[in-house]
Design a protein around this motif. Structure first.
Motif, PDB file in Angstrom:
ATOM      1  N   LEU A  51       0.851  -1.189   0.000  1.00  0.00           N
ATOM      2  CA  LEU A  51       0.000   0.000   0.000  1.00  0.00           C
ATOM      3  C   LEU A  51       0.886   1.237   0.000  1.00  0.00           C
ATOM      4  O   LEU A  51       2.090   1.156   0.226  1.00  0.00           O
ATOM      5  N   ILE A  52       0.249   2.371  -0.202  1.00  0.00           N
ATOM      6  CA  ILE A  52       1.020   3.601  -0.365  1.00  0.00           C
ATOM      7  C   ILE A  52       1.841   3.906   0.887  1.00  0.00           C
ATOM      8  O   ILE A  52       2.986   4.344   0.803  1.00  0.00           O
ATOM      9  N   GLY A  53       1.265   3.607   2.044  1.00  0.00           N
ATOM     10  CA  GLY A  53       1.997   3.820   3.295  1.00  0.00           C
ATOM     11  C   GLY A  53       3.289   3.021   3.313  1.00  0.00           C
ATOM     12  O   GLY A  53       4.348   3.536   3.675  1.00  0.00           O
ATOM     13  N   SER A  54       3.191   1.755   2.904  1.00  0.00           N
ATOM     14  CA  SER A  54       4.373   0.907   2.909  1.00  0.00           C
ATOM     15  C   SER A  54       5.425   1.439   1.945  1.00  0.00           C
ATOM     16  O   SER A  54       6.630   1.358   2.209  1.00  0.00           O
ATOM     17  N   VAL A  55       4.971   1.978   0.799  1.00  0.00           N
ATOM     18  CA  VAL A  55       5.932   2.518  -0.181  1.00  0.00           C
ATOM     19  C   VAL A  55       6.684   3.700   0.430  1.00  0.00           C
ATOM     20  O   VAL A  55       7.911   3.801   0.288  1.00  0.00           O
ATOM     21  N   ILE A  56       5.963   4.565   1.115  1.00  0.00           N
ATOM     22  CA  ILE A  56       6.628   5.726   1.734  1.00  0.00           C
ATOM     23  C   ILE A  56       7.680   5.247   2.743  1.00  0.00           C
ATOM     24  O   ILE A  56       8.811   5.716   2.751  1.00  0.00           O
ATOM     25  N   VAL A  57       7.273   4.275   3.552  1.00  0.00           N
ATOM     26  CA  VAL A  57       8.221   3.736   4.543  1.00  0.00           C
ATOM     27  C   VAL A  57       9.452   3.168   3.858  1.00  0.00           C
ATOM     28  O   VAL A  57      10.589   3.435   4.249  1.00  0.00           O
ATOM     29  N   GLU A  58       9.188   2.407   2.804  1.00  0.00           N
ATOM     30  CA  GLU A  58      10.293   1.766   2.091  1.00  0.00           C
ATOM     31  C   GLU A  58      11.235   2.812   1.492  1.00  0.00           C
ATOM     32  O   GLU A  58      12.454   2.713   1.609  1.00  0.00           O
ATOM     33  N   GLN A  59      10.640   3.822   0.869  1.00  0.00           N
ATOM     34  CA  GLN A  59      11.451   4.879   0.259  1.00  0.00           C
ATOM     35  C   GLN A  59      12.297   5.599   1.308  1.00  0.00           C
ATOM     36  O   GLN A  59      13.425   5.980   1.058  1.00  0.00           O
ATOM     37  N   LEU A  60      11.705   5.763   2.473  1.00  0.00           N
ATOM     38  CA  LEU A  60      12.407   6.486   3.530  1.00  0.00           C
ATOM     39  C   LEU A  60      13.499   5.658   4.166  1.00  0.00           C
ATOM     40  O   LEU A  60      14.630   6.113   4.329  1.00  0.00           O
ATOM     41  N   THR A  61      13.151   4.433   4.548  1.00  0.00           N
ATOM     42  CA  THR A  61      14.066   3.670   5.378  1.00  0.00           C
ATOM     43  C   THR A  61      15.042   2.822   4.568  1.00  0.00           C
ATOM     44  O   THR A  61      16.203   2.706   4.936  1.00  0.00           O
ATOM     45  N   LYS A  62      14.577   2.252   3.466  1.00  0.00           N
ATOM     46  CA  LYS A  62      15.466   1.350   2.735  1.00  0.00           C
ATOM     47  C   LYS A  62      16.163   2.055   1.594  1.00  0.00           C
ATOM     48  O   LYS A  62      17.386   2.009   1.450  1.00  0.00           O
ATOM     49  N   ARG A  91      16.172   5.289   0.929  1.00  0.00           N
ATOM     50  CA  ARG A  91      16.678   6.606   1.292  1.00  0.00           C
ATOM     51  C   ARG A  91      16.331   7.688   0.271  1.00  0.00           C
ATOM     52  O   ARG A  91      17.074   8.631   0.079  1.00  0.00           O
ATOM     53  N   ASN A  92      15.224   7.505  -0.432  1.00  0.00           N
ATOM     54  CA  ASN A  92      14.816   8.514  -1.411  1.00  0.00           C
ATOM     55  C   ASN A  92      13.812   9.460  -0.749  1.00  0.00           C
ATOM     56  O   ASN A  92      12.604   9.334  -0.906  1.00  0.00           O
ATOM     57  N   ILE A  93      14.336  10.395   0.020  1.00  0.00           N
ATOM     58  CA  ILE A  93      13.455  11.278   0.782  1.00  0.00           C
ATOM     59  C   ILE A  93      12.585  12.158  -0.120  1.00  0.00           C
ATOM     60  O   ILE A  93      11.383  12.283   0.126  1.00  0.00           O
ATOM     61  N   PRO A  94      13.121  12.761  -1.172  1.00  0.00           N
ATOM     62  CA  PRO A  94      12.271  13.593  -2.030  1.00  0.00           C
ATOM     63  C   PRO A  94      11.078  12.827  -2.601  1.00  0.00           C
ATOM     64  O   PRO A  94       9.967  13.356  -2.618  1.00  0.00           O
ATOM     65  N   PHE A  95      11.297  11.597  -2.999  1.00  0.00           N
ATOM     66  CA  PHE A  95      10.182  10.836  -3.557  1.00  0.00           C
ATOM     67  C   PHE A  95       9.160  10.505  -2.467  1.00  0.00           C
ATOM     68  O   PHE A  95       7.948  10.601  -2.681  1.00  0.00           O
ATOM     69  N   ALA A  96       9.664  10.124  -1.289  1.00  0.00           N
ATOM     70  CA  ALA A  96       8.754   9.863  -0.168  1.00  0.00           C
ATOM     71  C   ALA A  96       7.933  11.110   0.144  1.00  0.00           C
ATOM     72  O   ALA A  96       6.732  11.031   0.423  1.00  0.00           O
ATOM     73  N   ALA A  97       8.601  12.271   0.044  1.00  0.00           N
ATOM     74  CA  ALA A  97       7.893  13.533   0.298  1.00  0.00           C
ATOM     75  C   ALA A  97       6.808  13.763  -0.741  1.00  0.00           C
ATOM     76  O   ALA A  97       5.684  14.159  -0.414  1.00  0.00           O
TER      77      ALA A  97
END
Lengths: 255, 284, 322
Positions: B235-246, B248-254
């Motif tokens: 789900l979208i939440g999991s994608v944000i977490v993944e982008q952030l923690t694994k 490290r693509n902060i701009p995309f997570a944002a």
């Protein structure tokens, strides 16, 4: 006219049973001898022994409590002062500020987690209790603010005028009349804040530091890596505490 | 009473500072980051780009967004179907039973969501309680292995969000004047007509706020899909977490967060328009 | 008036640009029962809120016992209020409510207890000490509110429509009791009401207010018999206003005789309630005059021609229009 049909009673009962089923199973399986949650091998207290000897869990529990208390204190100051300030005449920015202040309980938690992680590293705040307290307060402040404000809105202004009229100073009026009146609101706001801070996973994960592990984070990681009966035992303990707190708060509310 | 005025200003300071520093500023910062470029190692460079938003519309991520909305909708519909009648019937119980029912509701509600999910793992896991029961009853022959499937996630969502709906419906049923129903029956409405024209209309604020309280969080409840869906249900939440923690693509997570936030705001606006108020029923 | 206890000097007050009090000056004597009478929005509540210190005037002075108290905080004034909705503290029982003012003055506990008991017996609520405000009826709450105020022995007691929420029977009874209480205590009462009957029954003097101004100050009989303005004549006495040669006269309806032959007109309304018969007549110059009589209903129908009349001595010249 106001009577409930049999079907309705059955429906209420069924949903309630389903609501409790997972909880009851957790409690039952916490006494299971087997390490596997799918097989029942007889009664044992092993998992509780293991739990009470687990230093990590104890430390996490302590962290959770400290964090919840810190969050409650910060949110109390901000939320109550804001509710008191904004009850009379409004300033131009009041609606703007209180609107934004309430936003954290409206938007998905994951956004808050992301936002806090980014801004705290930008601000160079040390990740740990400081960042977590701020982050948790962001969703506790609105609850306390809104609950206390609602209570104040229902308060008859003439009560305070009567106190002044009878010789109370501004401070005495607050102490003797306003505070007792909003106290139930403050209490339920604090209770809610404590519970939410204690339970929070999402925002905690993003704002925690290397040394601060809360119970909720600990449970989450354990659950992800595969359930152990120790978690069942822990869940049971937390459940018992929750029931006690609710029971006590119900009792005190009656008086 | 001059010092009263001074007090009023002083009392405002905490919320003003806190909100500006820790709500408005971070959200603004998030919007800014979403237009920046990911740095090679960690963090981001201050170069403007629309790349992150383009990426959101990549079919892969668009599909995940769609899936998230679909799951949120499905959860909301189910929660409404169970929660509305529950809140309604609860409101018709005697005072004594109302209090008891409230207690029964509050215990799970105040218990950590994680702990409650734990029970569903026991139920859903392969050869777990549900499989055993179904096989015992002869309904299925082999374990269904429901854990880490879509239905498990859906059940978890509904289970988690149901109390919000019940409480908000209940609080508006509580406020309802039952003599209005008697009046409508007296004026010739059938039981069903009276429900449709009076009860439903008067409990609409509760129902709507229940929908908001279900739909909005369900977009971001990544840990339910994480725990009950494994890594199969993304789900979208999991994608944000993944982008952030694994990754490290902060701009995309944002950027993903900004879109999610916009969706939420649109939804809240819609609610405000339909309900006529911004207040959420039953919250307080 | 021999001894002035409270004076208002040129009080002006406006809220959001609206002048609620235009220029109020008033002297109140020691031991008076004075009533501010007027319809809602006339400024009577604002006036006593200014006396209590709950509102501060834009200009003007409040003088109590010879001292200027205009800027004094409400808790420092020797004045207490009985609020319209009673404003009993919900989290204190009757005893605590009444003793609140004394506790703030740090009076010893046994003295407070005695004073509270005395106040309760004055309002005839002995034995109610431990009750909560929620367990009281409207009339009982009213009494507690009065006891809570008088226990502090203020120089002036302000009462803001204290009987407004009570039913008619209870109102009548409380009117009597309040008057007795005021005599017994000798405290100056400033009483607010919009009910002219209440004002006429209870007051030693009446202040009739309208749109932030004082229309007339006088004893009940002065206000009733010799209204100064058209408004007072109509509002207090329900009198007819009759215009003649550029002057306005008030004529009380009971002084208007039917069939007197002085003025011709037609009946436009005939009503009979509670033993009082009222006949409204439209004269040839389109002025409407009501005649009232105790006793029998008179057999008249709308449209009937009739003549009416009154004695010259019953005409009181008044200022202004209605």
């Amino acid at each position: 006219m106001k009577k409930v049909s049999k079907a309705a009673v059955i429906f209420l009962g069924l949903v309630t049973v389903l609501n409790y089923l997972p909880i009851i199973l957790t409690v039952v399986y916490s006494f299971n001898k087997s390490k596997l949650t799918s097989v029942w091998e007889g009664f044992s207290l092993d998992w509780y022994k293991m739990l009470f000897n687990d230093g990590d869990i104890k430390k996490a529990l302590l962290n959770s409590i400290i964090l919840a208390v810190l969050t409650c204190m910060l949110s109390l100051v901000i939320g109550v002062s804001a509710a008191l300030a904004m009850r009379g005449k409004k300033l131009i920015f009041d609606d703007f500020i209180s609107g934004f202040a309430s936003l954290p309980i409206m938007i998905p938690e994951i956004i808050l987690g992301m936002v806090f992680m980014a801004i705290f590293s930008y601000m160079n705040l040390p990740f740990g209790f400081v960042t977590m307290t701020i982050a948790h307060s962001s969703f506790c402040v609105p609850y306390i603010f809104l609950i206390v404000r609602a209570r104040l809105m229902g308060m008859d202004l003439s009560l305070e005028e009567a106190a002044r009229d009878l010789g109370a100073s501004e401070f005495e009026t607050f102490r003797d009349v306003t505070l007792p009146y909003i106290l139930p609101g403050i209490a339920s706001g604090l209770l809610l804040s404590f519970a939410m801070s204690f339970d929070d996973v999402v925002i905690s994960i993003f704002t925690t530091g290397p040394s601060v592990n809360t119970l909720a984070i600990k449970i989450y990681t354990k659950m992800k890596t595969g359930i152990t009966p120790e978690i069942n035992a822990l869940a049971t303990v937390i459940l018992v505490i929750t029931v006690l707190v609710i029971f006590i708060s119900e009792r005190t509310r009656k008086d | 009473m001059k010092n009263k005025k001074l007090n009023k200003y002083l009392l405002r300071i905490p919320i003003y500072i806190f909100t500006i520093l820790f709500v408005i500023l971070p959200l603004a910062y998030m919007v800014i980051i979403s237009f920046l470029t990911k740095a090679k190692t960690w963090g981001f460079d201050f170069t403007f780009t629309l790349e992150n938003y383009k990426k959101v519309f990549d079919p892969f991520y668009l599909n995940i967004f769609l899936e998230s909305v679909k799951l949120a909708l499905a959860s909301t519909v189910l929660v409404t179907l169970i929660g509305y009648p529950f809140g309604y019937f609860m409101g018709r119980l005697s005072e004594r039973w109302k209090r008891r029912m409230m207690m029964l509701l509050m215990i799970p509600f105040w218990t950590s969501g994680l702990i409650r999910l734990n029970g569903w793992i026991i139920i859903f896991r392969s050869n777990g309680v549900l499989d055993k029961l179904l096989m015992f009853l002869g309904i299925t022959k082999t374990p269904l292995k429901l854990l880490y499937t879509y239905p498990a996630v859906l059940v978890g969502m509904v289970y988690f969000l149901l109390p919000f709906m019940i409480l908000s419906v209940y609080s508006s049923v509580e406020k309802m004047d039952w003599s209005l129903i008697e009046a409508s029956r007296d004026l010739g409405a059938s039981r069903f007509e009276s429900f449709l024209t009076i009860t439903l209309r008067l409990t609409m604020p509760g129902l709507l706020s229940g929908v908001v309280l279900t739909f909005v969080p369900s977009m971001g409840l990544f840990y339910i899909s994480d725990i009950l869906g494994g890594n199969k249900i993304v789900l979208i939440g999991s994608v944000i977490v993944e982008q952030l923690t694994k990754l490290r693509n902060i701009p995309f997570a944002a950027a993903l967060s900004v879109i999610l936030m916009l969706l939420t705001i649109v939804f809240l606006r819609l609610y405000k328009k339909v309900s006529g108020t911004g207040e959420l029923e039953g919250l307080f | 008036m021999t001894d002035t206890i409270l004076s208002l000097e040129n009080i002006k007050k406006s809220f959001d640009g609206e002048n609620v009090l235009k220029n109020i000056s008033l002297d109140i004597g020691r031991g008076e029962f004075i009533t501010l009478l007027g319809s809602s929005g006339c400024g009577k509540t604002t006036t006593i809120r200014i006396i209590a210190g709950l509102e501060s005037p834009d200009s003007g002075k409040v003088i109590l016992n010879g001292k200027d108290i205009t800027g004094l905080a409400p808790e420092k004034r020797d004045v207490n209020t009985v609020f319209q909705n009673y404003a009993l503290f919900p989290h204190m029982n009757v005893e605590k409510n009444i003793g609140y003012g004394l506790r703030l003055k740090k009076k010893p506990a046994n003295e407070i207890k005695k004073e509270v008991e005395k106040a309760l017996s004055l309002v005839q609520l002995e034995g109610f000490e431990k009750r909560n405000p929620t367990q009281l009826s409207g009339g009982q709450r009213q009494r507690v509110a009065i006891a809570r105020a008088i226990v502090n022995k203020p120089s002036v007691l302000l009462l803001d429509e204290p009987l407004g929420a009570l039913d008619l029977m209870l109102r009548r009874q409380m009117q009597m009791e309040l008057k007795k209480l005021q005599k017994a205590l000798g405290i100056t009462f400033i009483y607010i009401t919009h009910d002219q009957e209440e004002a006429l029954n209870m007051s030693s003097r009446i202040v009739v207010m309208r749109d932030g101004n004082i229309e007339q100050i006088g004893t009940p009989s002065e206000v009733y018999d010799t209204p100064a303005t058209a408004f007072v004549a109509e509002f207090v006495g329900g009198a007819n206003l009759y215009k003649n040669e550029g002057k306005t006269y008030a004529i009380r309806s009971e002084h208007v005789r039917l069939g007197a032959g002085d003025y011709d007109g037609i009946v436009i309304e005939n009503s009979f309630t509670a033993g009082l018969s009222k006949v409204k007549v439209r004269l040839k110059d389109n002025q409407e005059i009501t005649s009232s009589h105790m006793g029998m209903n008179i057999n008249l129908n709308p449209g009937d021609a009739i003549s009416i009349g009154w004695d010259k001595k019953d005409m009181v010249e008044v200022q202004g229009e209605k």
